[in-house]
Each structure stands twice: as C-alpha cells, then as structure tokens.
Design a protein around this motif. Structure first.
Motif, PDB file in Angstrom:
ATOM      1  N   GLY A  52       0.917  -1.358   0.009  1.00  0.00           N
ATOM      2  CA  GLY A  52      -0.070   0.023  -0.071  1.00  0.00           C
ATOM      3  C   GLY A  52       0.863   1.043   0.097  1.00  0.00           C
ATOM      4  O   GLY A  52       0.151   2.233   0.089  1.00  0.00           O
ATOM      5  N   SER A  53       2.138   1.226  -0.372  1.00  0.00           N
ATOM      6  CA  SER A  53       2.825   2.323  -0.067  1.00  0.00           C
ATOM      7  C   SER A  53       2.784   3.344  -1.321  1.00  0.00           C
ATOM      8  O   SER A  53       3.194   4.645  -1.313  1.00  0.00           O
ATOM      9  N   ASP A  54       1.775   2.932  -2.242  1.00  0.00           N
ATOM     10  CA  ASP A  54       1.565   4.017  -3.193  1.00  0.00           C
ATOM     11  C   ASP A  54       0.438   4.651  -3.071  1.00  0.00           C
ATOM     12  O   ASP A  54       0.082   5.647  -3.733  1.00  0.00           O
ATOM     13  N   GLU A  55      -0.348   4.779  -1.863  1.00  0.00           N
ATOM     14  CA  GLU A  55      -1.311   5.415  -1.201  1.00  0.00           C
ATOM     15  C   GLU A  55      -0.857   5.982  -0.104  1.00  0.00           C
ATOM     16  O   GLU A  55      -1.509   6.010   0.943  1.00  0.00           O
ATOM     17  N   PRO A  56       0.244   6.751   0.121  1.00  0.00           N
ATOM     18  CA  PRO A  56       0.524   7.384   1.509  1.00  0.00           C
ATOM     19  C   PRO A  56      -0.408   8.378   1.537  1.00  0.00           C
ATOM     20  O   PRO A  56      -1.184   8.834   0.902  1.00  0.00           O
ATOM     21  N   THR A  57      -0.435   8.638   3.145  1.00  0.00           N
ATOM     22  CA  THR A  57      -1.119   9.967   3.622  1.00  0.00           C
ATOM     23  C   THR A  57      -0.917  11.199   3.050  1.00  0.00           C
ATOM     24  O   THR A  57      -1.428  12.138   3.300  1.00  0.00           O
ATOM     25  N   THR A  58       0.227  11.310   2.391  1.00  0.00           N
ATOM     26  CA  THR A  58       0.975  12.585   1.719  1.00  0.00           C
ATOM     27  C   THR A  58       0.213  12.755   0.537  1.00  0.00           C
ATOM     28  O   THR A  58       0.564  13.861  -0.042  1.00  0.00           O
ATOM     29  N   CYS A  59      -0.595  12.276   0.024  1.00  0.00           N
ATOM     30  CA  CYS A  59      -1.463  12.297  -1.350  1.00  0.00           C
ATOM     31  C   CYS A  59      -2.098  13.710  -1.379  1.00  0.00           C
ATOM     32  O   CYS A  59      -2.750  13.808  -0.418  1.00  0.00           O
ATOM     33  N   GLY A  60      -1.862  14.361  -2.534  1.00  0.00           N
ATOM     34  CA  GLY A  60      -2.700  15.588  -2.551  1.00  0.00           C
ATOM     35  C   GLY A  60      -1.984  16.799  -1.795  1.00  0.00           C
ATOM     36  O   GLY A  60      -2.515  17.787  -2.020  1.00  0.00           O
ATOM     37  N   LYS A  61      -1.221  16.471  -1.100  1.00  0.00           N
ATOM     38  CA  LYS A  61      -0.605  17.435  -0.064  1.00  0.00           C
ATOM     39  C   LYS A  61       0.379  18.282  -0.968  1.00  0.00           C
ATOM     40  O   LYS A  61       0.990  17.938  -2.007  1.00  0.00           O
ATOM     41  N   ASN A  62       0.794  19.573  -0.215  1.00  0.00           N
ATOM     42  CA  ASN A  62       1.649  20.499  -0.739  1.00  0.00           C
ATOM     43  C   ASN A  62       2.706  20.958   0.245  1.00  0.00           C
ATOM     44  O   ASN A  62       2.242  21.296   1.366  1.00  0.00           O
ATOM     45  N   CYS A  63       3.997  21.152   0.113  1.00  0.00           N
ATOM     46  CA  CYS A  63       5.003  21.413   1.007  1.00  0.00           C
ATOM     47  C   CYS A  63       4.971  22.819   1.678  1.00  0.00           C
ATOM     48  O   CYS A  63       5.067  23.044   2.746  1.00  0.00           O
ATOM     49  N   SER A  64       4.094  23.729   0.858  1.00  0.00           N
ATOM     50  CA  SER A  64       3.909  25.070   1.392  1.00  0.00           C
ATOM     51  C   SER A  64       2.761  25.154   2.265  1.00  0.00           C
ATOM     52  O   SER A  64       2.661  25.875   3.141  1.00  0.00           O
ATOM     53  N   LEU A  65       2.075  24.055   2.645  1.00  0.00           N
ATOM     54  CA  LEU A  65       1.089  24.089   3.650  1.00  0.00           C
ATOM     55  C   LEU A  65       1.457  23.156   4.899  1.00  0.00           C
ATOM     56  O   LEU A  65       1.561  21.767   4.613  1.00  0.00           O
ATOM     57  N   ALA A  66       1.842  23.626   5.913  1.00  0.00           N
ATOM     58  CA  ALA A  66       2.275  22.770   7.276  1.00  0.00           C
ATOM     59  C   ALA A  66       3.483  21.839   6.709  1.00  0.00           C
ATOM     60  O   ALA A  66       3.258  20.926   7.161  1.00  0.00           O
ATOM     61  N   ASN A  67       4.245  22.324   5.953  1.00  0.00           N
ATOM     62  CA  ASN A  67       5.547  21.346   5.421  1.00  0.00           C
ATOM     63  C   ASN A  67       4.884  20.053   5.070  1.00  0.00           C
ATOM     64  O   ASN A  67       5.696  18.975   5.023  1.00  0.00           O
ATOM     65  N   GLY A  68       3.742  19.999   4.336  1.00  0.00           N
ATOM     66  CA  GLY A  68       3.051  18.839   3.751  1.00  0.00           C
ATOM     67  C   GLY A  68       2.849  17.645   4.754  1.00  0.00           C
ATOM     68  O   GLY A  68       2.607  16.471   4.440  1.00  0.00           O
ATOM     69  N   GLY A  69       3.002  18.104   5.953  1.00  0.00           N
ATOM     70  CA  GLY A  69       2.536  16.927   7.061  1.00  0.00           C
ATOM     71  C   GLY A  69       3.994  16.145   7.568  1.00  0.00           C
ATOM     72  O   GLY A  69       4.037  15.434   8.288  1.00  0.00           O
ATOM     73  N   CYS A  70       5.034  16.602   6.932  1.00  0.00           N
ATOM     74  CA  CYS A  70       6.438  16.114   7.068  1.00  0.00           C
ATOM     75  C   CYS A  70       7.089  16.556   8.460  1.00  0.00           C
ATOM     76  O   CYS A  70       7.083  17.788   8.460  1.00  0.00           O
ATOM     77  N   THR A  71       7.781  15.673   9.161  1.00  0.00           N
ATOM     78  CA  THR A  71       8.376  16.095  10.229  1.00  0.00           C
ATOM     79  C   THR A  71       9.734  16.359   9.900  1.00  0.00           C
ATOM     80  O   THR A  71      10.608  17.113  10.532  1.00  0.00           O
ATOM     81  N   GLY A  72      10.209  15.843   8.610  1.00  0.00           N
ATOM     82  CA  GLY A  72      11.656  16.052   8.080  1.00  0.00           C
ATOM     83  C   GLY A  72      11.615  17.070   6.813  1.00  0.00           C
ATOM     84  O   GLY A  72      10.556  17.997   6.641  1.00  0.00           O
ATOM     85  N   GLN A  73      12.298  16.562   5.885  1.00  0.00           N
ATOM     86  CA  GLN A  73      12.377  17.491   4.536  1.00  0.00           C
ATOM     87  C   GLN A  73      11.183  16.988   3.476  1.00  0.00           C
ATOM     88  O   GLN A  73      10.444  16.018   3.806  1.00  0.00           O
TER      89      GLN A  73
END
Length: 103
Positions: A52-73
C-alpha cells in the motif's frame, strides 16, 4: 531486519543489505517491497503495491502548507509530497514522521 534492505543506507557495513537493489526506471517509483510501478499509479485510490505504499497519507498535499505534514524534509511531486529524513533518521511507515535509526 527486512526493513533495512534497499533503503539506501549501508546498515551492515559491507553494503550486503543494499545488494541487488536495482533502481526503478525513470517515471516509476519503488514500492516498499521492491516492486517498481508507474508514477501515475501513485495516489490513484487503488493499492498497486502489495504494502500500500503507493497510497501514502501525503497524497494531494503540498509542502507550502504545514510542510506537507512531514516532520523532516518535504519535496513536492505530481501526486502529493514525498517526505524524507536527514542523516541518522529513518522515515517511518506513516510516510511523514522521522525516528532515530537504531544501531
């Protein structure tokens, strides 16, 4: 540990955990199980990777909004964001958070 194979880090000291890790061709992405799929299958609502790694929770997100939900880069892609972690840190199964690598 199976999760350490083909992760781009020499965990064994002799690179044996990175042997036989062919990179995926251009315009494809690697599933966590090593299978390569077309990048267009990322975030299409269907799990094309067995893990299921091709359907991550980061789908459709953008880095400009809350760093895309990433705690790193955070890196923007055509399907959402790809999170990554700095040296000494490992991306967790949620695809967003980083945790210290265990030695």
């Amino acid at each position: 540990m199976e999760g350490w194979r083909c992760d781009g880090t020499d965990d064994c000291g002799d690179s044996s955990d990175e042997d036989a890790c062919a990179s995926c061709p251009e315009d494809t992405v690697r599933c966590d199980n090593g299978k390569c799929i077309q990048e267009s299958l990322m975030c299409d609502g269907e799990a094309d990777c067995a893990d299921g790694s091709d359907e991550p929770t980061t789908c459709g997100k953008n880095c400009s909004l809350a760093n895309g939900g990433c705690t790193g880069q955070c890196s923007d892609t055509s399907w959402g964001v790809r999170c990554s972690c700095g040296s000494g840190w490992r991306l967790q199964p949620d695809g967003q958070s980083c945790a210290a690598e265990r030695l």
